[in-house]
Design a protein around this motif. Structure first.
Motif, short mmCIF file in Angstrom:
data_model
loop_
_atom_site.label_atom_id
_atom_site.label_comp_id
_atom_site.label_asym_id
_atom_site.label_seq_id
_atom_site.Cartn_x
_atom_site.Cartn_y
_atom_site.Cartn_z
N SER A 239 0.83 -1.20 0.00
CA SER A 239 0.00 0.00 0.00
C SER A 239 0.86 1.25 0.00
N ALA A 240 0.20 2.40 -0.07
CA ALA A 240 0.88 3.67 0.10
C ALA A 240 1.24 3.85 1.58
N GLU A 286 -0.14 10.61 1.04
CA GLU A 286 0.16 9.24 0.65
C GLU A 286 1.32 9.21 -0.34
N GLN A 288 4.40 6.25 -2.10
CA GLN A 288 4.91 4.89 -2.19
C GLN A 288 6.30 4.84 -1.56
N PRO A 313 4.96 -1.19 4.09
CA PRO A 313 3.57 -0.88 3.74
C PRO A 313 2.65 -2.04 4.12
N ALA A 320 -3.59 2.71 3.58
CA ALA A 320 -2.27 3.30 3.70
C ALA A 320 -1.68 3.05 5.09
#
Length: 330
Positions: A239-240, A286, A288, A313, A320
């Motif tokens: 996820s972010a 958010e 990565q 993550p 997130a």
């Protein structure tokens, strides 16, 4: 005397406060590693610094579990393939390190793990050098490392070519396409047959390493875990991540932990945000992020906190993950 001491105390209180949590290995620590890892005559220029930095990375972030027990009655074994091996990108470091960093990290990881499992150097040292040489040769001829933006653009282009935005090949060309595909398959089969005839079929360096070390283990250290190259790794996208500071308004700078060590070998002050590839991270947004980082966070009152952080993550869902840097405490 009392007045002088009071002046010094006030001056000290006015200076920025810097706290360190899990400090990364420093230049002296990296220098000390050289006694364990001498340079080789066939190393590319500049590779040795990357290699020593990789050893420092393994010292800071050792793998927790080295052997696997499958519950089949057989003794635990050691797999030379790590499914969570670090990926090095141009976004995190320079093109040279992006090209050879993965090799250096894998060789450093394997050397450190063989040592931790108490395999004698006579079991693994020679095969590991052969593995390193083979992987360096692979890296030399690999395509130029790409940035994340270039990878995303190339992926988008492939999607368009595959027809995601509509067909780009007329149906009347299907016969010609099939004929070209058949010719390509015939050429590939002929090339493979030629390789087999010449005895030059490619063998994965990991499997060659495992086979050589295992043969030595059986002869020199039969009581130690069996060595194999199993792998079986799966791919997954996390996820972010949302970065926060407590209290808020902290300025967050991150750098890939391995890139920080490479910079430590090359620059007098790796904490200089302009000397190394530090990235300022906007909080509350958010982004990565995934991997091991060195951080420095500065608050408006001048307090600075430094250290290392493993950012993970969410892999179970798309929610997130939140990473918080605190002014005090852990």
């Amino acid at each position: 005397m009392h007045k002088a001491r009071m002046t010094m105390l006030l001056a000290a209180l006015a200076m920025p406060v810097t706290t360190m949590a899990k400090a990364p290995i420093d230049a002296a620590g990296l220098k000390a590693i050289e006694t364990k890892v001498p340079p080789q005559s066939w190393y590319p220029d500049g590779y040795y610094d990357v290699r020593i930095a990789a050893e420092g990375q393994m010292a800071d972030f050792p793998r927790d579990n080295l052997t696997m027990d499958w519950g089949d009655g057989e003794p635990p074994s050691y797999d030379v393939i790590d499914c969570n091996a670090e990926y090095v990108s141009v976004d995190d470091t320079d093109p040279f390190t992006a090209r050879y960093g993965g090799v250096a990290l894998e060789v450093a990881r394997l050397r450190a793990e063989f040592e931790r499992l108490k395999y004698p150097p006579a079991v693994y040292a020679g095969p590991l050098l052969a593995f390193e040489k083979a992987k360096i040769e692979e890296a030399k001829t690999a395509p130029d490392p790409m940035t994340e933006a270039e990878i995303a653009e190339a992926t988008a282009d492939q999607g368009m070519a595959a027809g995601e935005t509509g067909p780009i090949i007329d149906a009347s060309d299907e016969a010609a396409i099939a004929e070209a595909a058949a010719a390509s398959a015939d050429a590939a089969a002929a090339a493979l047959a030629e390789d087999l005839a010449d005895g030059e079929l490619y063998k994965d360096p990991y499997r060659l390493l495992a086979e050589a070390v295992e043969a030595n283990r059986q002869r020199l250290a039969p009581k130690l875990p069996k060595v194999l190259a199993d792998g079986g790794c799966g791919a997954g996208e996390g996820s972010a991540v949302i970065v926060k500071t407590v209290p808020p308004q902290g300025e967050v700078l991150l750098i890939n932990a391995f890139a920080f060590k490479v910079c430590t070998r090359k620059k007098p002050d790796p904490w200089d945000r302009f000397a190394c590839k530090w990235t300022e991270i906007e909080t509350g947004i958010e982004k990565q992020l995934s991997g091991r980082y060195v951080y420095q966070v500065k608050w408006p009152d001048g307090t600075v906190r430094k250290g290392t952080r493993d950012i993970v993550p969410n892999y179970d869902d798309e929610t997130a993950a939140t990473v918080t840097f605190k002014k005090t405490g852990s």
